[in-house]
Design a protein around this motif. Sequence first.
Motif, short mmCIF file in Angstrom:
data_model
loop_
_atom_site.label_atom_id
_atom_site.label_comp_id
_atom_site.label_asym_id
_atom_site.label_seq_id
_atom_site.Cartn_x
_atom_site.Cartn_y
_atom_site.Cartn_z
N ASP A 1 -45.19 -51.28 -62.08
CA ASP A 1 -44.31 -50.22 -62.56
C ASP A 1 -43.07 -50.14 -61.69
OD1 ASP A 1 -46.31 -49.19 -64.51
OD2 ASP A 1 -47.44 -48.80 -62.69
N PRO A 2 -41.87 -50.04 -62.28
CA PRO A 2 -40.64 -49.94 -61.49
C PRO A 2 -40.70 -48.78 -60.51
CG PRO A 2 -40.14 -50.31 -63.80
CD PRO A 2 -41.61 -50.03 -63.73
N GLU A 3 -40.12 -48.99 -59.34
CA GLU A 3 -40.22 -48.00 -58.26
C GLU A 3 -39.40 -46.76 -58.55
OE1 GLU A 3 -38.29 -48.17 -54.09
OE2 GLU A 3 -40.28 -49.10 -53.88
N VAL A 4 -40.04 -45.61 -58.37
CA VAL A 4 -39.38 -44.31 -58.41
C VAL A 4 -39.38 -43.71 -57.01
CG1 VAL A 4 -39.53 -41.93 -59.29
CG2 VAL A 4 -39.95 -43.87 -60.84
N TYR A 5 -40.49 -43.85 -56.30
CA TYR A 5 -40.65 -43.30 -54.96
C TYR A 5 -40.58 -44.44 -53.93
CZ TYR A 5 -42.33 -39.17 -57.46
OH TYR A 5 -42.44 -38.08 -58.29
N ASP A 6 -39.61 -44.37 -53.03
CA ASP A 6 -39.48 -45.45 -52.04
C ASP A 6 -40.43 -45.28 -50.87
OD1 ASP A 6 -38.25 -43.31 -50.82
OD2 ASP A 6 -36.29 -44.27 -50.63
N THR A 7 -41.08 -44.12 -50.77
CA THR A 7 -42.13 -43.88 -49.79
C THR A 7 -43.28 -43.16 -50.50
OG1 THR A 7 -41.19 -41.74 -49.11
CG2 THR A 7 -40.50 -43.70 -47.86
N VAL A 8 -44.41 -43.06 -49.84
CA VAL A 8 -45.55 -42.36 -50.41
C VAL A 8 -45.27 -40.86 -50.39
CG1 VAL A 8 -48.02 -41.89 -50.21
CG2 VAL A 8 -47.13 -44.17 -49.65
N PRO A 9 -45.20 -40.21 -51.56
CA PRO A 9 -44.84 -38.79 -51.59
C PRO A 9 -45.99 -37.88 -51.16
CG PRO A 9 -45.31 -39.54 -53.80
CD PRO A 9 -45.38 -40.76 -52.92
N ASP A 10 -45.64 -36.67 -50.78
CA ASP A 10 -46.62 -35.64 -50.46
C ASP A 10 -46.90 -34.85 -51.72
OD1 ASP A 10 -48.26 -33.81 -49.19
OD2 ASP A 10 -46.61 -32.59 -48.43
#
Length: 340
Positions: free
Chosen positions: A190-199
């Motif tokens: 899936d194309p990236e939406v979050y560049d880090t792991v969200p809280d």
Amino acid sequence: MTMGQDQSEIFNGLKDARSVDGTDTRAIPAFVFGEELADLAEHDPRIVVLTADLGRSNRALDFAARHPGRFVNVGIAEKNMVTIAAGMASCGHLPFAATFGSFAALLCAEQIRTDCAYPDLPVRIVGHHSGMSMGFYGTSHHSLEDLGMMRTIADLTVVCATDANHLRALLRLSLHHPHAMYLRLGRGRDPEVYDTVPDLRVGQAQTVRDGSNLTIIATGSEVHPALRAAEILAERGVSARVVDMWTISPLDRDAVLDAANTTGAILTVEEGNLTGGLGTAVAEVLFDADARVPFRRHGVPDEHVPVGPPAGLYAHYRLDAPGIVAVAEELLTTSEGGAT
């Protein structure tokens, strides 16, 4: 692990060089389901993984390679898999039972309700390759009704993964969630939406882009094209907020009502049948609060979609970025004309 036919071999064609929206998969993170659970299992002895001959398609084999004694392939027996998972949960395990979304939600609905949700057991039903992502395999493998079905089951938390980092966050969050959970996953690339792991917190949506003229409330695979649509709309002078409504049940009512109060219109976008899904859930919130705002649900109409490549199906149903732009502009034009 059972021996014999591995259905994953049949579905190896799913791993092609292009994603469902035409993006080069070399630029997209691969399926992290098994890898992330294997990492988590190093520190949590409760975690076990079950699958129904699809360990390669969902990458559960990445978990099996590191924790073979905590991996079970039940064979082509999805209903049994869910009941086995419930039994394991009743003995103190934290089971993740994974198969195609069409099998997990539609075939196993009774087991999810009666064996998992009713006794309030912490089973994680993982429905991957949801929506139309199994395009060529037809209606039997399309999972368009699952959100509408799953959100009607009491004591079942329903969540949708947006991308690889979001899936990592969901899996980590699930370790501490006391109730049964249905995790709706995409195709794995899936194309990236979050560049880090969200809280993340259950029941709390993520605003991934702010705006004032319109709020696009999307979930799962539709968050990325919704963001791209917002960028196109911005070039045309329309300020669009994008909300990732990753928790379908419980829904973030506050996010919906804030959008109604602070933006000019609301558009919901989902890769699923419009009957009973995300759009219906948002409509219920607006109706109950008597929140009068221009509103439109966008997704798959109440029909069985044709067989074809996923990218073609998304374009056909206007669930790609250009399609979402067109629907948003129709909504705004109608609202400016005085309709609500």
